[in-house]
Write an enzyme that holds these catalytic residues in place. Sequence first.
Site, PDB file in Angstrom:
ATOM      1  N   ASP A   1      15.565  -3.862  13.883  1.00 35.43           N
ATOM      2  CA  ASP A   1      14.538  -2.983  14.425  1.00 35.43           C
ATOM      3  C   ASP A   1      15.124  -2.190  15.586  1.00 35.43           C
ATOM      4  OD1 ASP A   1      12.455  -3.646  12.697  1.00 35.43           O
ATOM      5  OD2 ASP A   1      11.890  -5.411  13.880  1.00 35.43           O
TER       6      ASP A   1
ATOM      7  N   TYR B   1      19.856  -5.915   9.066  1.00 37.68           N
ATOM      8  CA  TYR B   1      18.634  -5.144   9.265  1.00 37.68           C
ATOM      9  C   TYR B   1      18.207  -5.325  10.712  1.00 37.68           C
ATOM     10  CZ  TYR B   1      13.927  -3.369   8.966  1.00 37.68           C
ATOM     11  OH  TYR B   1      12.794  -2.642   9.193  1.00 37.68           O
TER      12      TYR B   1
ATOM     13  N   ARG C   1       9.185 -12.812   8.089  1.00 33.82           N
ATOM     14  CA  ARG C   1       8.899 -11.851   9.160  1.00 33.82           C
ATOM     15  C   ARG C   1       7.470 -11.309   9.071  1.00 33.82           C
ATOM     16  NH1 ARG C   1      11.273  -7.170   9.654  1.00 33.82           N
ATOM     17  NH2 ARG C   1      11.523  -6.793   7.439  1.00 33.82           N
TER      18      ARG C   1
ATOM     19  N   ARG D   1      20.421  -1.002  -0.349  1.00 31.76           N
ATOM     20  CA  ARG D   1      19.357  -0.239  -0.986  1.00 31.76           C
ATOM     21  C   ARG D   1      19.234   1.077  -0.225  1.00 31.76           C
ATOM     22  NH1 ARG D   1      17.901  -1.409  -5.874  1.00 31.76           N
ATOM     23  NH2 ARG D   1      15.714  -0.858  -5.552  1.00 31.76           N
TER      24      ARG D   1
ATOM     25  N   ARG E   1      -2.897 -13.320   8.831  1.00 32.87           N
ATOM     26  CA  ARG E   1      -3.874 -13.466   9.903  1.00 32.87           C
ATOM     27  C   ARG E   1      -5.228 -13.898   9.366  1.00 32.87           C
ATOM     28  NH1 ARG E   1      -1.889  -8.074  12.164  1.00 32.87           N
ATOM     29  NH2 ARG E   1      -0.080  -8.667  13.407  1.00 32.87           N
TER      30      ARG E   1
ATOM     31  N   GLU F   1       7.828   7.700  -1.521  1.00 34.67           N
ATOM     32  CA  GLU F   1       9.059   6.964  -1.271  1.00 34.67           C
ATOM     33  C   GLU F   1       9.362   5.983  -2.401  1.00 34.67           C
ATOM     34  OE1 GLU F   1      10.099   3.839   2.242  1.00 34.67           O
ATOM     35  OE2 GLU F   1       9.284   5.782   2.883  1.00 34.67           O
TER      36      GLU F   1
ATOM     37  N   ARG G   1       5.501   3.555  -1.538  1.00 32.66           N
ATOM     38  CA  ARG G   1       4.493   3.973  -0.572  1.00 32.66           C
ATOM     39  C   ARG G   1       4.490   5.488  -0.423  1.00 32.66           C
ATOM     40  NH1 ARG G   1       6.925   2.067   5.350  1.00 32.66           N
ATOM     41  NH2 ARG G   1       8.843   3.290   5.299  1.00 32.66           N
TER      42      ARG G   1
END
Length: 380
Positions: free
Chosen positions: A347, A345, A170, A246, A174, A297, A276
């Site tokens: 979005d 999962y 995913r 998790r 670039r 986190e 993070r």
Amino acid sequence: MSILIVGAGLSGAVIGRELAEAGHAVTILDARPHIGGNCHTERDPDTGVMVHVYGPHIFHTDDQGVWDYVTRFATFEPYKNRVKSTVGGQVYSLPVNLHTINQFFGTAMRPDEARAFIAERAEDIPEPQNFEEQALAFVGRDLYEAFFKGYTEKQWGCDPRELPASILKRLPLRFNYDDNYFFHKYQGMPRDGYTALIQRILDHPVITVQLNTTYDPATGGDWDHVFWSGPLDGYFNYDLGRLGYRTLNFERFTAQGDYQGCAVMNYGDRDVPHTRITEHKHFSPWEEHEGSVLYRETSAEAGPDDIPYYPIRLVAEKELLTRYIAQAQATPGVTFVGRLGTYRYLDMDVTIREALDTAQTWLDTQKAGTAMPAFVNAPL
């Protein structure tokens, strides 16, 4: 007809609104004291910052219908997710792009040079079987160990070789200087937060919302149909065992001014315990605040009392999931929806699309006189 929806997050709200607009009486229950599920946002009373209480949510989609749907209920401000990562005492840009590559290797390559450079370092693994093999075939060992290995070990609590290759697929790579984490046509944030958006979706005369209210399927009640967006195994009181998740732990702290200069700073080094730090005022760049609210986190295995975030979906979980799917399909009058109900999962845009499709499927089955399936979107 009388419809019960368990969960006042995006799945429950969208299904409820669609069925209410079709003339059905909808009751929505949620065990928490607020609507919105993990998308819940609220103003910090001291700083005025809009806080993403369960971690940041950034809306991005190519689905025109979903974009039209959310902008019907809220004004969205443009927002680009530009993530940074601290690795080895330096700050880099994510996702891995031409700037990251040139900075990391101390070069000044053009796109075609960088593409060839990475191709030389990528390992020849024709069919990667796990996360590590996928990463080595994707970017080579140097970039993998700097940006993916330690972060993944902290996030998932296991060796990357135990994780499926699909997790990494995913993520973009670039060979230009585009540091926008997402590549979707529509990207933004609801100006007044996600809770206000969901409140407007729920604002309908035949929708009743009851907070601080749990639902026990064993003593359920007389409903024409139930939509369950809670944990799939939770509906059956975990009688076959618990599916693995998790969870995230947040250490909230405040600061004056600008603490880190960006919304999301990853920490890729394995010896840094947190994954993070998020600085929430940067998620609303159209606002100005002197104070700042931040979350440090960390990831952990979810226990019975923890909020489940990421389904693990390894071999043992998939075997157990198969058994729960069979149990669900043998249970009439209930449809399992959303990331918890289907143990996937998702979005936000996919969650909304699936909720719209689920509501339409139910309306179609009523018209046709056929049975509503336990899953409109299959967990496996």
